[in-house]
Write an enzyme that holds these catalytic residues in place. Structure first.
Site, mmCIF file in Angstrom:
data_model
loop_
_atom_site.group_PDB
_atom_site.id
_atom_site.type_symbol
_atom_site.label_atom_id
_atom_site.label_comp_id
_atom_site.label_asym_id
_atom_site.label_seq_id
_atom_site.Cartn_x
_atom_site.Cartn_y
_atom_site.Cartn_z
ATOM 1 N N GLU A 114 -0.948 -46.290 -6.547
ATOM 2 C CA GLU A 114 -0.285 -45.600 -6.195
ATOM 3 C C GLU A 114 1.313 -46.830 -5.649
ATOM 4 O O GLU A 114 1.899 -46.387 -5.541
ATOM 5 C CB GLU A 114 -0.657 -45.894 -4.599
ATOM 6 C CG GLU A 114 -1.591 -44.871 -4.031
ATOM 7 C CD GLU A 114 -2.169 -44.930 -2.378
ATOM 8 O OE1 GLU A 114 -2.905 -46.707 -2.746
ATOM 9 O OE2 GLU A 114 -2.502 -44.726 -2.065
ATOM 10 N N GLU A 134 -11.058 -45.047 -4.489
ATOM 11 C CA GLU A 134 -11.127 -45.673 -2.595
ATOM 12 C C GLU A 134 -12.529 -44.843 -2.203
ATOM 13 O O GLU A 134 -13.055 -45.628 -1.149
ATOM 14 C CB GLU A 134 -10.087 -44.766 -1.765
ATOM 15 C CG GLU A 134 -8.288 -45.601 -2.305
ATOM 16 C CD GLU A 134 -7.945 -45.015 -3.436
ATOM 17 O OE1 GLU A 134 -7.959 -44.308 -4.073
ATOM 18 O OE2 GLU A 134 -5.992 -45.387 -3.599
HETATM 19 N N1 COA Z 1 -9.339 -56.396 -4.299
HETATM 20 C C1 COA Z 1 -9.801 -57.903 -3.830
HETATM 21 N N2 COA Z 1 -10.572 -58.588 -5.058
HETATM 22 C C2 COA Z 1 -10.341 -57.664 -6.386
HETATM 23 C C3 COA Z 1 -9.350 -56.679 -6.060
HETATM 24 C C4 COA Z 1 -9.702 -55.786 -5.299
HETATM 25 N N3 COA Z 1 -8.856 -54.587 -5.506
HETATM 26 N N4 COA Z 1 -10.125 -56.475 -7.766
HETATM 27 C C5 COA Z 1 -11.030 -57.239 -8.309
HETATM 28 N N5 COA Z 1 -10.999 -58.407 -7.176
HETATM 29 C C6 COA Z 1 -11.736 -59.554 -7.526
HETATM 30 C C7 COA Z 1 -12.754 -59.329 -8.182
HETATM 31 O O1 COA Z 1 -13.583 -59.813 -6.560
HETATM 32 C C8 COA Z 1 -13.190 -60.785 -9.091
HETATM 33 O O2 COA Z 1 -12.664 -62.192 -7.763
HETATM 34 P P1 COA Z 1 -13.690 -63.513 -7.592
HETATM 35 O O3 COA Z 1 -13.699 -63.706 -9.563
HETATM 36 O O4 COA Z 1 -13.582 -64.013 -7.281
HETATM 37 O O5 COA Z 1 -14.851 -63.040 -8.200
HETATM 38 C C9 COA Z 1 -11.358 -60.793 -9.358
HETATM 39 O O6 COA Z 1 -10.671 -59.753 -8.800
HETATM 40 C C10 COA Z 1 -11.417 -60.200 -10.643
HETATM 41 O O7 COA Z 1 -12.813 -59.320 -10.652
HETATM 42 P P2 COA Z 1 -13.718 -58.662 -11.927
HETATM 43 O O8 COA Z 1 -13.914 -57.909 -10.504
HETATM 44 O O9 COA Z 1 -15.150 -59.817 -11.591
HETATM 45 O O10 COA Z 1 -13.448 -58.166 -12.790
HETATM 46 P P3 COA Z 1 -13.777 -57.281 -14.464
HETATM 47 O O11 COA Z 1 -12.817 -56.847 -15.150
HETATM 48 O O12 COA Z 1 -15.653 -56.708 -14.213
HETATM 49 O O13 COA Z 1 -13.416 -55.217 -13.269
HETATM 50 C C11 COA Z 1 -12.206 -54.011 -12.166
HETATM 51 C C12 COA Z 1 -12.483 -54.799 -12.930
HETATM 52 C C13 COA Z 1 -10.576 -53.808 -11.920
HETATM 53 C C14 COA Z 1 -12.991 -52.929 -12.926
HETATM 54 C C15 COA Z 1 -12.613 -54.257 -10.770
HETATM 55 O O14 COA Z 1 -11.751 -56.105 -10.062
HETATM 56 C C16 COA Z 1 -12.392 -53.993 -9.529
HETATM 57 O O15 COA Z 1 -13.141 -52.125 -9.501
HETATM 58 N N6 COA Z 1 -11.455 -53.795 -8.629
HETATM 59 C C17 COA Z 1 -11.700 -52.618 -6.943
HETATM 60 C C18 COA Z 1 -10.597 -52.020 -7.526
HETATM 61 C C19 COA Z 1 -10.497 -50.748 -6.618
HETATM 62 O O16 COA Z 1 -11.060 -50.416 -6.001
HETATM 63 N N7 COA Z 1 -9.152 -50.790 -5.554
HETATM 64 C C20 COA Z 1 -9.359 -50.229 -5.180
HETATM 65 C C21 COA Z 1 -9.097 -50.513 -3.104
HETATM 66 S S1 COA Z 1 -8.657 -49.901 -2.223
#
Ligand code: COA
Length: 261
Positions: A114, A134
């Protein structure tokens, strides 16, 4: 006070803003959002800045969304306020009065997608990934995604991305018109700077009015939009810059815009 999660470097009329929370993939928590609001309000009136580039720190992520940890306690009223708070910052970016180039260096998910959509144009690294995931969390995009994505790429693709939550890669984002260009990761900021430098050389009053006119296509019907265009064209025509632009063309030299009415 210096920002905790943002850096801003201004050089040659170009501000490079970096969201710097790489351990959380630059997710937007309340502090990041407050800092973004403060910074963009300052950039809006900063005469030393003609163009803004917005990127994320590190090679992995532009912005991986709003901070999911902050969603858990929301109820209907606070959820609405939460959405409006983020949305207003993105609207500030969209209507900054100067171009904001999104340099998308990795994950642009949820609020990150966004945020990219609120930028004037988007350059993606070949490693970028886009998505509105989402629904995986039981919510919908709340920072403008349902509206801006549909307007940019059409309802069919917006529905597909928002209802499935699937990610798409940079080439697919380019194919559907979500990004303007895809470049190798190592060239991303240079490419964004090159586009910013091209824009910064133009008459900035014309840039401001052009942005306003194009942005208004979301708000007006064609007749009103054409009226607005004519008014803004008239305002441009009355500027010193427009005289200089025409004279420079006729004298076969580069224009020197004063950026004054
Ligand atoms: N909010 C809070 N923390 C987030 C985040 C978010 N939207 N996206 C990633 N993080 C954090 C993870 O919790 C992790 O923290 P930690 O190391 O303290 O556990 C860190 O960032 C690294 O993320 P991780 O998930 O371990 O990396 P990955 O390479 O395995 O996966 C993504 C990457 C982007 C696919 C995955 O982090 C993800 O799906 N994030 C959420 C995306 C999302 O749904 N966004 C919309 C929110 S409304």
């Amino acid at each position: 006070m210096a920002a905790q999660y943002l850096t801003c470097d201004i050089e040659n009329k170009i501000a490079l803003v970096t969201i710097n929370r790489p351990d959380k993939l630059n997710a937007l928590n309340a502090t990041v959002k407050k800092e973004m609001r403060d910074l963009f309000e300052e950039l809006k009136t900063n005469d030393d800045v003609y163009v803004v580039i917005l990127t994320g720190a590190g090679e992995k992520s532009f912005v991986a969304g709003t901070d999911i940890g902050e969603l858990i306690e929301l109820d209907e009223q606070s959820g609405k306020e939460f959405a409006k708070g983020g949305r207003d910052i993105f609207t500030l970016i969209e209507n900054l009065g100067k171009p904001v180039i999104g340099a998308i260096n990795g994950f642009a998910l949820g609020g990150g997608c966004e945020l990219a959509l609120a930028c004037t144009l988007r350059i993606a690294s070949d490693t970028a990934r886009f998505g509105q995931p989402e629904v995986n969390l039981g919510i919908i995009p709340g920072y403008g995604g349902t509206q801006r994505l549909a307007r940019l790429v059409g309802k069919g693709i917006a529905h597909e991305m928002i209802l499935t939550g699937n990610h798409i890669d940079a080439n697919e984002a380019y194919r559907i018109g979500l990004v303007n260009k895809v470049v190798p990761q190592a060239q991303l900021i240079e490419e964004a700077k090159s586009i910013a430098a091209t824009i910064a050389k133009k008459g900035q009053i014309a840039i401001r009015f052009a942005l306003k006119a194009v942005n208004m296509t979301d708000e007006t019907n064609l007749t009103e939009g054409l009226e607005l265009e004519a008014s803004l064209f008239g305002k441009c025509a009355a500027t010193e810059d427009s005289k200089e632009g025409a004279k420079a063309f006729l004298e076969k030299r580069k224009p020197e815009f004063a950026n004054k009415f």
